[in-house]
Design a protein around this motif. Structure first.
Motif, PDB file in Angstrom:
ATOM      1  N   THR A   1      -1.294   6.578  -6.624  1.00  0.00           N
ATOM      2  CA  THR A   1      -1.143   6.602  -4.894  1.00  0.00           C
ATOM      3  C   THR A   1       0.350   6.593  -4.658  1.00  0.00           C
ATOM      4  O   THR A   1       1.319   6.625  -5.335  1.00  0.00           O
ATOM      5  CB  THR A   1      -1.447   5.324  -4.373  1.00  0.00           C
ATOM      6  OG1 THR A   1      -0.789   4.203  -5.376  1.00  0.00           O
ATOM      7  CG2 THR A   1      -2.888   4.767  -4.733  1.00  0.00           C
ATOM      8  N   TYR A   2       0.455   7.267  -3.487  1.00  0.00           N
ATOM      9  CA  TYR A   2       2.099   7.681  -3.042  1.00  0.00           C
ATOM     10  C   TYR A   2       2.192   7.019  -1.571  1.00  0.00           C
ATOM     11  O   TYR A   2       1.134   6.832  -0.809  1.00  0.00           O
ATOM     12  CB  TYR A   2       1.948   9.206  -2.933  1.00  0.00           C
ATOM     13  CG  TYR A   2       1.718   9.966  -4.134  1.00  0.00           C
ATOM     14  CD1 TYR A   2       2.715   9.961  -5.308  1.00  0.00           C
ATOM     15  CD2 TYR A   2       0.183  10.135  -4.705  1.00  0.00           C
ATOM     16  CE1 TYR A   2       2.217  10.733  -6.382  1.00  0.00           C
ATOM     17  CE2 TYR A   2       0.011  10.681  -5.608  1.00  0.00           C
ATOM     18  CZ  TYR A   2       0.997  11.085  -6.634  1.00  0.00           C
ATOM     19  OH  TYR A   2       0.709  11.617  -7.965  1.00  0.00           O
TER      20      TYR A   2
ATOM     21  N   PRO B   1       2.153  11.241   2.229  1.00  0.00           N
ATOM     22  CA  PRO B   1       1.525  12.320   2.039  1.00  0.00           C
ATOM     23  C   PRO B   1       2.315  13.214   0.989  1.00  0.00           C
ATOM     24  O   PRO B   1       3.473  13.409   1.056  1.00  0.00           O
ATOM     25  CB  PRO B   1       1.194  12.995   3.298  1.00  0.00           C
ATOM     26  CG  PRO B   1       1.499  11.909   4.243  1.00  0.00           C
ATOM     27  CD  PRO B   1       2.572  11.006   3.748  1.00  0.00           C
TER      28      PRO B   1
ATOM     29  N   SER C   1      -2.408  11.256  -0.099  1.00  0.00           N
ATOM     30  CA  SER C   1      -1.498  10.225  -0.590  1.00  0.00           C
ATOM     31  C   SER C   1      -2.066   9.530  -1.746  1.00  0.00           C
ATOM     32  O   SER C   1      -1.649   8.500  -2.045  1.00  0.00           O
ATOM     33  CB  SER C   1      -0.884   9.260   0.403  1.00  0.00           C
ATOM     34  OG  SER C   1      -2.063   8.893   1.262  1.00  0.00           O
TER      35      SER C   1
ATOM     36  N   ALA D   1       7.892  11.437  -2.041  1.00  0.00           N
ATOM     37  CA  ALA D   1       7.122  10.255  -2.043  1.00  0.00           C
ATOM     38  C   ALA D   1       6.973   9.396  -3.389  1.00  0.00           C
ATOM     39  O   ALA D   1       6.963  10.051  -4.709  1.00  0.00           O
ATOM     40  CB  ALA D   1       5.699  10.721  -1.828  1.00  0.00           C
TER      41      ALA D   1
END
Lengths: 481, 268
Positions: free
Chosen positions: B14-15, B18, B72, B255
């Protein structure tokens, strides 16, 4: 008879115009007949015209390691270097044999390594070779071609004596000079070309396009899309990259213009992404793909090696071809030619001492003043010692480097390079030359442009022809039969 | 003895913003080979797509995955069934085109130094290579006990020796580095291990293989002090972690990334 002022006493070196000083050799007869009616002052004026023309077109290069580096012009000399069709035919046959062997060698090194199993090449030559890319093991490029574009550097020492100096299987540069030199000569001396029948070179861009297209990957649909990948405007050969792209109607791209889209390498266009079939890259292996090679590279295309290995794009020349440019490998070329073609090499190799061998090293250290010593991975005339031209201090400094890391060097005798006259204020004067013919390899044929790029050492007596070391160029003529 | 193992392996990234563009090289497809039969194996990508698949120089199956622009999160899910056989760690002769000398090359993560030299010096040479290597394996584990404190993916073998403890990856790097220093071709293996007492495994596993003249490649799981048996699934090999990593990637933008892994290996 040409006005060969100061040339008649030349006997130590073979002069391609006058032989050993006995008047024009056959290939130069028509040219000399034209030249004797020309006025030196007019020709010198033409010379300046040529320089202005080059500046206008923008044929320039940068010298690495020069703190005042700005774009420079490679000096052009307007006396052509001329070869008879028959002389050229033999050279071309030798190059073709050598290039065939090189491709077979590269395939073998990245597959079964038969030449090592057969005991003809020590495994260390590959194991210690920085250009060997494990990622290419087992990889057969489209059409089984590894080196698509080759620039076999030759020197001549006599009427019928040619030596290969380097194979340049990785990324030979200079083809733009070959084309511009001819263009300039045609422009300045149209009447000369009606008197002397010279084989054309202008087909090169079309041949390059055809040759690269013939190596398109299976994923290609319809007419292959070609692109030239450049590191960008700060590269010393940027002009050539742009020139080649323009001449063969291909796109000129940088790494950030490309990305992996739907399993292909695609370039950004105004109408979305368009897949590239063949990428003529002028970016070094290490910078080609940050995902597979140098992760810090901003010049390459992430994932291109994956697409390549999946058969989605052709990279020319193939990654990992640089093993063949290693000067220690060069010393094995006669064996390599024989191993893969079953024939003796037509073109000679310069006898080469590998300094990694302790006896060879001793010989080299004892004879530094007479030898040319080169780095095994070097190119462009950087980091080499030309013994006969070096000062005692330079030799002493080089000796220290050599003793510290012998495996990094090879040494060769100083060859008596042929000369071709250049035009000076005082008339014609002999200068040493080499020759880089340009070779295109596709699955169905090997095409060699007649002639190539003649580089000339402009300083009297100098044997170093590299443009970065004060060399110039000449138009190279191969006469019609 | 054979086993039929079911695997479900999810890697979820997960980030915090985006991701405009990203690629991942995925080496997560085990192959059938003597002692290992892959009955089914599928890779599903959520938030991305497989661009190409190819075999690398070590005959690993590799998938190149691209992020769906602007996502993301991305998840790579492997599911499959593999039948395995206990062959006492013997993998067999070197196949393919990779010359054995390549496995004697040091890499950034497996560069020998003083720590390696000390390990090699302290290893008792036995009459046969296998016993020598088992002695080395035991020595590595005794000097570098297993611990998940400070686990980091980019520790070099020498770093690990200095640190004095490590995880399976670290053990494999130290062992490979020392085995190469002793003249053996050695490689890194990433794969799965079914721990007997649980279904949910902490993470995927890593061990080493060494080429000995009489047997070919033989596996050594330093962390567990044994050679791999039927509980092991071999997925990818390389000169070190970076060459055999299950997932290695590159992405544009700034990110931050967080990763979670869930892995189930159970006997059917």
């Amino acid at each position: 008879m040409c006005r060969l002022d100061g040339m008649a006493k030349q006997t130590q070196f073979f002069d391609e115009m006058t032989g050993r000083g006995n008047g024009p050799r056959a290939p130069y007869e028509d040219y000399c007949a034209w030249f004797k009616n020309e006025d030196t002052a007019r020709l010198l004026a033409k010379s300046e015209e040529a320089e202005a023309l080059f500046r206008l077109i923008g044929v320039t290069f940068n010298v690495y390691g020069d703190p005042d580096a700005t774009e420079r012009l490679i000096p052009f000399d307007l006396v052509p270097r001329i070869m008879a069709a028959r002389e050229w035919a033999k050279v071309a046959k030798g190059i073709e044999q050598r290039v065939r062997a090189l491709n077979a060698f590269l395939h073998d090194i990245y597959h079964r390594q038969e030449i090592i199993r057969a005991g003809r090449l020590p495994a260390e030559m590959i194991a210690r070779n920085d250009a060997f890319l494990p990622q290419m093991i087992g990889m057969t490029p489209p059409g089984d071609i590894y080196t698509h574009i080759v620039g076999t550097d030759l020197v001549r020492t006599g009427d019928d004596e040619f030596y290969v100096l380097e194979d340049n299987a990785r990324t030979p540069s200079g083809v733009s000079y070959m084309l511009e030199n001819r263009e300039t000569m045609l422009h300045m001396f149209p009447e000369l070309f009606s008197k002397v029948k010279v084989q054309p070179v202008s087909q090169y861009p079309r041949s390059l396009r055809r040759s690269l297209s013939a190596c398109a990957p299976n994923a290609c649909e319809g007419r292959p899309t070609l692109a030239v990948l450049t590191p960008g405007i700060h590269n010393s050969a940027y002009y050539e990259h742009a020139f080649i792209a323009d001449q063969m109607s291909a796109e000129l791209v940088e790494g950030h213009d490309l990305r992996v889209v739907d399993g292909r390498v695609a370039m950004r266009t105004t109408r979305g992404y368009k897949p590239i079939d063949v990428l003529y890259r002028r970016v070094d292996d290490d910078f080609l793909d940050p995902l597979t090679f140098n992760p810090d590279s901003m010049l390459g295309v992430p994932g291109i090696m994956d697409v390549y290995r999946a058969g989605g794009v052709t990279i020319a020349n193939a990654p990992g071809t640089g093993i063949a440019d290693d000067k220690a490998i060069y010393s094995y070329m006669p064996d390599i030619v024989e191993f893969y073609t079953g024939e003796k090499a037509i073109l000679q190799n310069v006898p080469t001492h590998r300094c990694s061998d302790s006896e060879a090293l001793k010989y080299v250290l004892d004879n530094l003043a007479d030898l040319v010593v080169k780095e095994v991975h070097g190119s462009g005339g950087y980091g080499m010692l030309v013994g006969p031209a070096a000062s005692k201090k330079e030799i002493a400094a080089f000796r220290a480097k050599l003793e510290a890391n012998p495996g990094n060097y090879i040494a060769q005798p100083t060859l008596a390079l042929s000369t071709v006259p250049i035009l000076t204020e005082a008339g014609l004067a002999p200068r040493h030359v080499d020759l880089r013919p340009f070779v295109l390899v596709s699955p169905d044929r090997i095409e060699i442009t007649p002639g190539g790029l003649t580089r000339v050492a402009l300083t009297e007596g100098s044997l170093v022809v590299n443009s970065s070391q004060g060399g110039g160029t000449k138009d190279t003529w191969v006469l019609e039969e | 003895m054979t086993m039929r193992l079911n695997v479900e392996h999810r890697t979820h990234y997960t980030y915090n913003a985006p991701v405009p563009y990203g690629l991942q090289q995925v080496r997560l497809r085990p192959k059938s080979r003597p002692g290992q039969l892959v009955e089914t194996w599928d890779i599903e990508v959520l938030g991305g797509q497989v661009e190409v698949a190819f075999e690398d120089e070590h005959a690993n199956s590799v998938d190149l995955v691209s992020f769906t622009p602007g996502q993301s999160e991305i998840e790579i899910i492997c599911r499959g069934t593999v039948t395995t056989e206990d062959r006492a760690g013997v993998v067999g002769p070197q196949g393919g085109f990779v010359p054995l000398w390549l496995f004697q090359r040091s890499t950034d993560l497996t560069k020998p130094g003083d720590g390696t030299a000390a390990l090699v010096a302290a290893t008792t040479r036995q009459d046969d290579d296998l016993s020598t290597l088992h002695a080395l394996s035991a020595l590595v584990l005794s000097r570098i006990p297993y611990s998940t404190d400070q686990a980091a993916p980019d520790l070099t073998a020498e770093d690990v020796i200095t640190l004095g403890h490590g995880v399976c990856q670290d053990h494999a790097h130290v062992f490979i580095t020392a085995a190469r220093a002793m003249g053996f071709p050695a490689r890194y293996v990433s794969g799965y291990l079914m721990m007997n007492d649980r279904v949910d495994q902490d993470a995927s596993h890593a061990w080493a293989e060494v080429h000995v003249p009489s047997l070919g490649w033989v596996g050594f799981d330093v962390s567990n002090g044994i050679s791999p048996d039927a509980r092991y699934i071999r997925v990818a090999t390389g000169l070190d972690y970076r060459g055999a990593a299950p997932i290695s990637g590159l992405r544009y933008g700034l990110a931050g990334e967080a990763m979670s892994v869930s892995l189930q290996v159970q006997q059917q």
